[in-house]
Design a protein around this motif. Structure first.
Motif, PDB file in Angstrom:
ATOM      1  N   GLU A 323     -28.764  -7.257  -7.459  1.00  0.00           N
ATOM      2  CA  GLU A 323     -28.215  -7.880  -8.657  1.00  0.00           C
ATOM      3  C   GLU A 323     -26.970  -8.705  -8.337  1.00  0.00           C
ATOM      4  OE1 GLU A 323     -28.078  -5.714 -12.211  1.00  0.00           O
ATOM      5  OE2 GLU A 323     -30.227  -5.271 -12.084  1.00  0.00           O
ATOM      6  N   SER A 324     -26.162  -8.224  -7.416  1.00  0.00           N
ATOM      7  CA  SER A 324     -24.963  -8.967  -7.032  1.00  0.00           C
ATOM      8  C   SER A 324     -25.335 -10.284  -6.366  1.00  0.00           C
ATOM      9  CB  SER A 324     -24.099  -8.127  -6.093  1.00  0.00           C
ATOM     10  OG  SER A 324     -23.676  -6.930  -6.709  1.00  0.00           O
ATOM     11  N   LEU A 325     -26.321 -10.240  -5.494  1.00  0.00           N
ATOM     12  CA  LEU A 325     -26.732 -11.459  -4.805  1.00  0.00           C
ATOM     13  C   LEU A 325     -27.222 -12.505  -5.802  1.00  0.00           C
ATOM     14  CD1 LEU A 325     -27.267 -13.028  -2.228  1.00  0.00           C
ATOM     15  CD2 LEU A 325     -29.481 -11.862  -2.062  1.00  0.00           C
ATOM     16  N   ALA A 326     -28.051 -12.094  -6.755  1.00  0.00           N
ATOM     17  CA  ALA A 326     -28.526 -13.035  -7.768  1.00  0.00           C
ATOM     18  C   ALA A 326     -27.356 -13.594  -8.581  1.00  0.00           C
ATOM     19  CB  ALA A 326     -29.531 -12.342  -8.686  1.00  0.00           C
ATOM     20  N   TRP A 327     -26.379 -12.745  -8.885  1.00  0.00           N
ATOM     21  CA  TRP A 327     -25.217 -13.169  -9.676  1.00  0.00           C
ATOM     22  C   TRP A 327     -24.356 -14.176  -8.909  1.00  0.00           C
ATOM     23  CZ3 TRP A 327     -24.822 -12.391 -14.656  1.00  0.00           C
ATOM     24  CH2 TRP A 327     -23.590 -12.521 -15.293  1.00  0.00           C
ATOM     25  N   PHE A 328     -24.128 -13.887  -7.627  1.00  0.00           N
ATOM     26  CA  PHE A 328     -23.297 -14.780  -6.825  1.00  0.00           C
ATOM     27  C   PHE A 328     -23.998 -16.109  -6.565  1.00  0.00           C
ATOM     28  CE2 PHE A 328     -21.278 -10.753  -4.888  1.00  0.00           C
ATOM     29  CZ  PHE A 328     -20.426 -10.651  -5.965  1.00  0.00           C
ATOM     30  N   ARG A 329     -25.298 -16.065  -6.352  1.00  0.00           N
ATOM     31  CA  ARG A 329     -26.028 -17.322  -6.158  1.00  0.00           C
ATOM     32  C   ARG A 329     -25.967 -18.178  -7.424  1.00  0.00           C
ATOM     33  NH1 ARG A 329     -29.791 -18.002  -2.003  1.00  0.00           N
ATOM     34  NH2 ARG A 329     -31.130 -19.185  -3.404  1.00  0.00           N
TER      35      ARG A 329
END
Length: 430
Positions: A323-329
């Motif tokens: 979820e963090s990766l999707a948010w940062f992208r």
């Protein structure tokens, strides 16, 4: 300094796992390849960051190879920068085009000064942000990431970090630990004593390895000793421990202890998009939800995920990274393709399924006030006039807790009926 803080970290290569047990609805983001072999990166060790009082904190910087002007993810932690801690600190984001700056909190893992839990994170964090903005390799945007104390350290600076803070992804944490230290007005002995012992010991030789395994055991032994609360830290750790004594003394508002350690009042001022992940059995869940509601009240649209997890449950680690990766992208690289449609996703334990909502509480939810009735009843009508319900308390036979949220132990659900049959426990049932 922990032993692995002196060791190099080789590039980590992960094979694509077969049948990875993602919970339903928590699949890897569409269009993102799993890093079969993680992209190479370079590391700068022990970057000195000078605080306003002259104390020098140390940071490591991970830079993805072949990426021009990568955005930055900032992590501030008291739990070490290398070894197993590197993965928890966000190393897996680096192959996806982010540079990662991990700083050890004051008094930990080589950083100067004395570790003052909760007390230095705002001042030191804001000074670190100003240092970050002056670096030639900083390209104008950064995000904050982290679980538990790392997330609290992010909340400590979020309202004042400036427009360069573009995103926050925080897990099993809250903007204040005050109410978690005095749950319902009662001193949270398990959480405060185990964590104080953990952080007190982890800077010793091999402490990072041994403290997580033994701190809860020592706290339980102290709790069973029959000694006064004010002596529990000595019973558990062999000497007075400052943080434990501070929490005991700081219960009342008059002490002023929490004036510089509670950031709940500034949550609505945070403009950076935030995604929050917690567990139904996590000790910090009630206050994480309060942070979500404060953001909503301020007109923001945070994301919220609540799963069937507790604080040290390893199962929330991979969903947090995903979820963090999707948010940062989405917020640092301009690629929202990995974001889900509905901001709220929760696991309904009774139905054993994930559900999606536009907001929390779900629209149409009705808040009900329950009243205690005579004879062990519980109803919506009341309050009623009734004599007090008595129970017999025997200090020589203390009432145990069979379950409930804990900081370091397992908080999986348990059957409380054996506890409810005790004569020193009152039960009210609807």
């Amino acid at each position: 300094m922990a032993p692995w803080d002196r060791l190099p970290v080789p590039p980590i290569r992960l094979p694509r796992p077969k049948g990875l047990p993602w919970p339903a609805g928590l699949s890897w983001p569409a269009g993102l390849p799993w890093p079969w072999g993680l992209a190479p990166y370079t590391v700068e060790r022990d970057l000195p960051v000078t605080m306003p009082d002259g104390v020098v904190l140390l940071a490591d910087r991970y830079v993805p190879a072949g990426v021009e002007r990568p955005p930055t993810i900032l992590v501030r932690t008291p739990y070490g920068r290398r070894g197993p801690a590197a993965l928890a600190n966000g190393l897996l984001f680096v192959p996806f085009g982010f540079q990662l700056v991990v700083q050890s909190a004051r008094g930990t893992s080589g950083s100067g000064g004395e570790f003052d839990p909760l007390g230095s994170e705002r001042t030191d964090g804001l000074a670190t942000v100003e240092w970050l903005k002056r670096q030639p390799w900083f390209h104008g945007s950064f995000a904050a990431f982290g679980p538990s104390y790392l997330g609290y350290a992010a909340w400590a600076i979020a309202a004042e970090a400036g427009p360069e803070l573009k995103a926050m992804s925080l897990q099993i944490t809250a903007s204040t630990f005050r109410d978690a230290a005095y749950v319902g007005g009662s001193f949270a002995l398990e959480s405060t004593l185990t964590w104080t012992d953990l952080t007190h010991r982890q800077q010793r030789r091999l402490g990072m390895l041994t403290a997580p395994l033994t701190s809860r055991r020592r706290a339980l032994r102290a709790a069973r000793s029959g000694r006064p609360l004010a002596e529990m830290d000595v019973v558990a750790g062999g000497e007075p421990m400052r943080f434990y004594q501070d929490l005991l003394a700081g219960h009342g508002a008059a002490s002023g202890y929490w004036d510089t350690r509670d950031f709940s009042a500034t949550v609505g001022e945070v403009s950076a998009p935030a995604t929050l992940l917690g567990g139904w059995y996590d000790v910090f869940l009630p206050w994480m939800i309060k942070d979500y509601l404060a953001l909503r009240a301020a007109g923001h649209v945070p994301y919220l995920t609540i799963g069937p997890w507790w604080h040290t449950d390893a199962r929330h680690g991979l969903p947090a990274i995903r979820e963090s990766l999707a948010w940062f992208r989405a917020h640092l690289q301009g690629d929202p393709s990995g974001l889900r449609r509905d901001p709220v996703r929760v696991y309904v334990t009774g139905a054993r399924e994930w559900r999606h909502y536009r907001d929390w509480p779900p629209p149409g939810t009705r808040r009900t006030r329950w009243h205690l009735h005579a004879g062990g009843g519980l109803g919506e009508d009341g309050p009623r006039d009734a004599p007090p319900s008595p129970y017999r308390f025997d200090p020589a036979r203390p009432t145990p807790a069979l379950g409930g949220p804990t900081l370091l132990g397992s908080s999986r659900p348990v059957d409380n009926r054996p506890l409810e049959r005790r004569p020193d426990v009152l039960v009210f049932t609807s």
